[in-house]
Design a protein around this motif. Structure first.
Motif, PDB file in Angstrom:
ATOM      1  N   ILE A 192       0.833  -1.208   0.000  1.00  0.00           N
ATOM      2  CA  ILE A 192       0.000   0.000   0.000  1.00  0.00           C
ATOM      3  C   ILE A 192       0.866   1.255   0.000  1.00  0.00           C
ATOM      4  CG2 ILE A 192      -1.715   1.330   1.289  1.00  0.00           C
ATOM      5  CD1 ILE A 192      -2.899  -1.269   2.280  1.00  0.00           C
ATOM      6  N   ALA A 193       1.880   1.290   0.858  1.00  0.00           N
ATOM      7  CA  ALA A 193       2.757   2.469   0.915  1.00  0.00           C
ATOM      8  C   ALA A 193       3.475   2.670  -0.411  1.00  0.00           C
ATOM      9  CB  ALA A 193       3.769   2.313   2.054  1.00  0.00           C
ATOM     10  N   GLU A 194       3.910   1.567  -1.025  1.00  0.00           N
ATOM     11  CA  GLU A 194       4.614   1.666  -2.298  1.00  0.00           C
ATOM     12  C   GLU A 194       3.684   2.177  -3.405  1.00  0.00           C
ATOM     13  OE1 GLU A 194       6.846  -1.005   0.343  1.00  0.00           O
ATOM     14  OE2 GLU A 194       4.735  -0.877  -0.232  1.00  0.00           O
ATOM     15  N   PHE A 195       2.477   1.632  -3.444  1.00  0.00           N
ATOM     16  CA  PHE A 195       1.509   2.081  -4.455  1.00  0.00           C
ATOM     17  C   PHE A 195       1.170   3.559  -4.271  1.00  0.00           C
ATOM     18  CE2 PHE A 195      -3.049   3.042  -4.971  1.00  0.00           C
ATOM     19  CZ  PHE A 195      -3.085   3.111  -6.366  1.00  0.00           C
ATOM     20  N   CYS A 196       0.906   3.989  -3.040  1.00  0.00           N
ATOM     21  CA  CYS A 196       0.554   5.385  -2.782  1.00  0.00           C
ATOM     22  C   CYS A 196       1.710   6.320  -3.134  1.00  0.00           C
ATOM     23  CB  CYS A 196       0.151   5.566  -1.318  1.00  0.00           C
ATOM     24  SG  CYS A 196      -1.485   4.886  -0.924  1.00  0.00           S
ATOM     25  N   ALA A 197       2.936   5.865  -2.913  1.00  0.00           N
ATOM     26  CA  ALA A 197       4.092   6.689  -3.267  1.00  0.00           C
ATOM     27  C   ALA A 197       4.173   6.886  -4.776  1.00  0.00           C
ATOM     28  CB  ALA A 197       5.374   6.059  -2.743  1.00  0.00           C
ATOM     29  N   VAL A 198       3.953   5.814  -5.546  1.00  0.00           N
ATOM     30  CA  VAL A 198       3.967   5.917  -7.008  1.00  0.00           C
ATOM     31  C   VAL A 198       2.834   6.824  -7.480  1.00  0.00           C
ATOM     32  CG1 VAL A 198       3.706   4.664  -9.181  1.00  0.00           C
ATOM     33  CG2 VAL A 198       5.034   3.657  -7.320  1.00  0.00           C
ATOM     34  N   ALA A 199       1.643   6.641  -6.917  1.00  0.00           N
ATOM     35  CA  ALA A 199       0.490   7.461  -7.309  1.00  0.00           C
ATOM     36  C   ALA A 199       0.714   8.927  -6.960  1.00  0.00           C
ATOM     37  CB  ALA A 199      -0.767   6.937  -6.620  1.00  0.00           C
ATOM     38  N   ASP A 200       1.364   9.183  -5.838  1.00  0.00           N
ATOM     39  CA  ASP A 200       1.593  10.560  -5.382  1.00  0.00           C
ATOM     40  C   ASP A 200       2.659  11.257  -6.216  1.00  0.00           C
ATOM     41  OD1 ASP A 200       1.302  12.806  -3.677  1.00  0.00           O
ATOM     42  OD2 ASP A 200       3.037  12.175  -2.526  1.00  0.00           O
ATOM     43  N   VAL A 201       3.781  10.553  -6.466  1.00  0.00           N
ATOM     44  CA  VAL A 201       4.915  11.152  -7.186  1.00  0.00           C
ATOM     45  C   VAL A 201       4.724  11.083  -8.699  1.00  0.00           C
ATOM     46  CG1 VAL A 201       7.398  10.978  -7.591  1.00  0.00           C
ATOM     47  CG2 VAL A 201       6.500  10.690  -5.291  1.00  0.00           C
ATOM     48  N   GLY A 202       4.122   9.988  -9.173  1.00  0.00           N
ATOM     49  CA  GLY A 202       3.868   9.853 -10.608  1.00  0.00           C
ATOM     50  C   GLY A 202       4.829   8.965 -11.346  1.00  0.00           C
ATOM     51  N   ASN A 203       5.804   8.368 -10.645  1.00  0.00           N
ATOM     52  CA  ASN A 203       6.725   7.452 -11.307  1.00  0.00           C
ATOM     53  C   ASN A 203       7.389   6.555 -10.263  1.00  0.00           C
ATOM     54  OD1 ASN A 203       9.442   8.749 -10.512  1.00  0.00           O
ATOM     55  ND2 ASN A 203       8.345  10.464 -11.445  1.00  0.00           N
ATOM     56  N   PHE A 204       7.974   5.458 -10.733  1.00  0.00           N
ATOM     57  CA  PHE A 204       8.567   4.472  -9.837  1.00  0.00           C
ATOM     58  C   PHE A 204       9.886   4.968  -9.237  1.00  0.00           C
ATOM     59  CE2 PHE A 204       5.443   1.854 -11.808  1.00  0.00           C
ATOM     60  CZ  PHE A 204       5.217   0.774 -10.957  1.00  0.00           C
ATOM     61  N   THR A 205      10.657   5.720 -10.028  1.00  0.00           N
ATOM     62  CA  THR A 205      11.947   6.224  -9.539  1.00  0.00           C
ATOM     63  C   THR A 205      11.749   7.186  -8.377  1.00  0.00           C
ATOM     64  OG1 THR A 205      12.935   5.991 -11.729  1.00  0.00           O
ATOM     65  CG2 THR A 205      14.054   7.445 -10.163  1.00  0.00           C
ATOM     66  N   ALA A 245      -5.945   6.593   5.050  1.00  0.00           N
ATOM     67  CA  ALA A 245      -5.638   5.559   6.042  1.00  0.00           C
ATOM     68  C   ALA A 245      -4.131   5.468   6.278  1.00  0.00           C
ATOM     69  CB  ALA A 245      -6.182   4.210   5.573  1.00  0.00           C
ATOM     70  N   LEU A 246      -3.372   5.576   5.181  1.00  0.00           N
ATOM     71  CA  LEU A 246      -1.920   5.520   5.306  1.00  0.00           C
ATOM     72  C   LEU A 246      -1.402   6.729   6.092  1.00  0.00           C
ATOM     73  CD1 LEU A 246       0.583   3.879   4.425  1.00  0.00           C
ATOM     74  CD2 LEU A 246       0.712   5.330   2.401  1.00  0.00           C
ATOM     75  N   LYS A 247      -1.981   7.914   5.834  1.00  0.00           N
ATOM     76  CA  LYS A 247      -1.581   9.111   6.569  1.00  0.00           C
ATOM     77  C   LYS A 247      -1.893   8.960   8.050  1.00  0.00           C
ATOM     78  CE  LYS A 247      -0.214  12.476   5.489  1.00  0.00           C
ATOM     79  NZ  LYS A 247       1.206  12.921   5.530  1.00  0.00           N
ATOM     80  N   ALA A 248      -3.020   8.326   8.373  1.00  0.00           N
ATOM     81  CA  ALA A 248      -3.372   8.124   9.778  1.00  0.00           C
ATOM     82  C   ALA A 248      -2.333   7.250  10.473  1.00  0.00           C
ATOM     83  CB  ALA A 248      -4.764   7.496   9.888  1.00  0.00           C
ATOM     84  N   LEU A 249      -1.852   6.217   9.768  1.00  0.00           N
ATOM     85  CA  LEU A 249      -0.801   5.365  10.338  1.00  0.00           C
ATOM     86  C   LEU A 249       0.494   6.151  10.530  1.00  0.00           C
ATOM     87  CD1 LEU A 249      -1.344   2.052   8.313  1.00  0.00           C
ATOM     88  CD2 LEU A 249      -1.764   2.411  10.767  1.00  0.00           C
ATOM     89  N   GLU A 250       0.832   6.981   9.536  1.00  0.00           N
ATOM     90  CA  GLU A 250       2.039   7.799   9.648  1.00  0.00           C
ATOM     91  C   GLU A 250       1.926   8.779  10.821  1.00  0.00           C
ATOM     92  OE1 GLU A 250       2.460   9.650   5.882  1.00  0.00           O
ATOM     93  OE2 GLU A 250       3.286   7.870   4.893  1.00  0.00           O
ATOM     94  N   ASP A 251       0.733   9.379  10.985  1.00  0.00           N
ATOM     95  CA  ASP A 251       0.531  10.302  12.100  1.00  0.00           C
ATOM     96  C   ASP A 251       0.696   9.593  13.435  1.00  0.00           C
ATOM     97  OD1 ASP A 251       0.038  12.247  10.259  1.00  0.00           O
ATOM     98  OD2 ASP A 251      -2.145  12.270  10.513  1.00  0.00           O
ATOM     99  N   PRO A 256       8.758  19.622   2.601  1.00  0.00           N
ATOM    100  CA  PRO A 256       7.411  19.330   2.097  1.00  0.00           C
ATOM    101  C   PRO A 256       6.329  19.761   3.077  1.00  0.00           C
ATOM    102  CG  PRO A 256       8.852  17.476   1.701  1.00  0.00           C
ATOM    103  CD  PRO A 256       9.615  18.427   2.583  1.00  0.00           C
ATOM    104  N   SER A 257       5.197  20.175   2.541  1.00  0.00           N
ATOM    105  CA  SER A 257       4.129  20.726   3.376  1.00  0.00           C
ATOM    106  C   SER A 257       3.217  19.639   3.930  1.00  0.00           C
ATOM    107  CB  SER A 257       3.293  21.724   2.568  1.00  0.00           C
ATOM    108  OG  SER A 257       2.780  21.106   1.400  1.00  0.00           O
ATOM    109  N   ASN A 258       3.800  18.617   4.520  1.00  0.00           N
ATOM    110  CA  ASN A 258       2.993  17.604   5.186  1.00  0.00           C
ATOM    111  C   ASN A 258       2.361  18.198   6.444  1.00  0.00           C
ATOM    112  OD1 ASN A 258       3.855  15.744   3.292  1.00  0.00           O
ATOM    113  ND2 ASN A 258       5.552  15.020   4.548  1.00  0.00           N
ATOM    114  N   ARG A 259       1.189  17.707   6.781  1.00  0.00           N
ATOM    115  CA  ARG A 259       0.490  18.262   7.944  1.00  0.00           C
ATOM    116  C   ARG A 259       1.310  18.068   9.223  1.00  0.00           C
ATOM    117  NH1 ARG A 259      -3.511  16.023  11.095  1.00  0.00           N
ATOM    118  NH2 ARG A 259      -3.646  14.213   9.714  1.00  0.00           N
ATOM    119  N   ASN A 260       1.969  16.927   9.323  1.00  0.00           N
ATOM    120  CA  ASN A 260       2.823  16.667  10.479  1.00  0.00           C
ATOM    121  C   ASN A 260       4.251  16.441  10.014  1.00  0.00           C
ATOM    122  OD1 ASN A 260       0.880  16.751  12.581  1.00  0.00           O
ATOM    123  ND2 ASN A 260       0.125  14.740  11.942  1.00  0.00           N
TER     124      ASN A 260
END
Length: 292
Positions: A7-20, A72-78, A268-272
């Motif tokens: 899940i974290a890997e997929f969300c990272a790709v979706a957020d950044v836009g590429n695998f690298t 959900a992933l952000k809640a875990l990170e928080d 980065p402008s992360n909430r936390n």
């Protein structure tokens, strides 16, 4: 807990836009990201990403899954951040970037002191005069100098520094000292990476386009050229202050000196923001002296 894998890997790709970019963000390999995403797709029985040789895009199912999974992933990170904040001593790796000369002279010694104070912290610093993309490179923060471009990044001012216009005694033995900004056009100018010099006139910043036979993208090289008598240069104090103190360089037009070039920490402008990052930024702000 197998359903959490990928899940974290997929969300990272979706957020950044590429695998690298996702691999850099999570500090892992592209192959590992690809394997985890493929495993998640197999588990869900649906294609989440549309891959081509040039781009990665979300499928309809991927878009829906990302919208549901990211909160959900952000809640875990928080939750992790909240627990980390309870630790008496911060832990973990901090990845940052800083300009080469300024970073080597001032940021690196402060990072060393910071790590002596906090044994659980490790640092990976990339010294570069290019403005690296923090998100793309998976960095926690960057040290920037001067005017910031508009972005979604958070910026904290660490200090200010002065810009000096100066030349050598040998140069002034053959040329008169400029008495006004207009007279600079009559002199040989040593040009850096910026096409303009900055001055403050009647409390307002003014820029002066500059050209010259010498153009270096290195402050140390420009200082060396000025010491050799090749012309006038405009440089921050940390390049020229010692030569000025020794009388090897002479400052001109001090009444127009720009004293407000800012030194920033951007992240980065992360909430936390992770406590270790806030701790480092506060440490730098307390220990980087003004008037560099």
């Amino acid at each position: 807990m197998k359903y959490l894998e990928g899940i974290a890997e997929f969300c990272a790709v979706a957020d950044v836009g590429n695998f690298t970019g996702a691999a850099n963000k999570l500090d892992t390999s592209v192959a590992q990201i690809s394997r985890k995403v493929a495993s998640l797709e197999k588990l869900l029985g649906v294609k989440l990403l549309q891959r081509t040789t040039r781009s990665v895009s979300l499928t309809e199912a991927g878009t829906q899954y990302f919208q549901q999974a990211m909160p959900a992933l952000k809640a875990l990170e928080d939750a992790q951040l909240a627990v980390s904040a309870l630790q008496a001593s911060p832990q973990g790796l901090i990845k940052l970037t800083a300009p080469v000369a300024f970073g080597e002279a001032f940021i690196a010694p402060l990072l060393n002191t910071f790590m002596q104070k906090y044994a659980g912290i490790s640092v990976q610093c990339t010294f570069s005069n290019e403005k690296l993309d923090i998100v793309e490179q998976g960095l926690d923060l960057a040290i920037r100098i001067g005017k910031l471009e508009d972005s979604t990044l958070v910026a904290k001012k660490l200090a200010t520094r002065h810009l000096f216009v100066c030349g050598s005694r040998d140069y002034f033995s053959q040329h008169s000292m400029p008495k006004s900004l207009q007279e600079l056009k009559e002199h040989t100018l040593l040009v850096g990476s910026q096409p303009n010099w900055r001055f403050v006139v009647n409390k307002e910043v003014q820029t002066l386009p500059v050209q010259g036979r010498v153009r270096y993208n290195s402050g140390n090289a420009l200082c060396s050229a000025a010491l050799a008598g090749l012309g006038l240069t405009q440089l921050p104090g940390f390049y020229v202050r010692e030569a000025l103190a020794r009388g090897e360089l002479i400052e001109v037009l001090p009444e127009y000196k720009d004293k407000q070039e800012a030194i920033w920490a951007v992240f980065p402008s992360n909430r936390n923001v992770a406590p270790k990052i806030r701790l480092l930024v506060d440490f730098l702000a307390q220990n980087i002296m003004d008037d560099r």
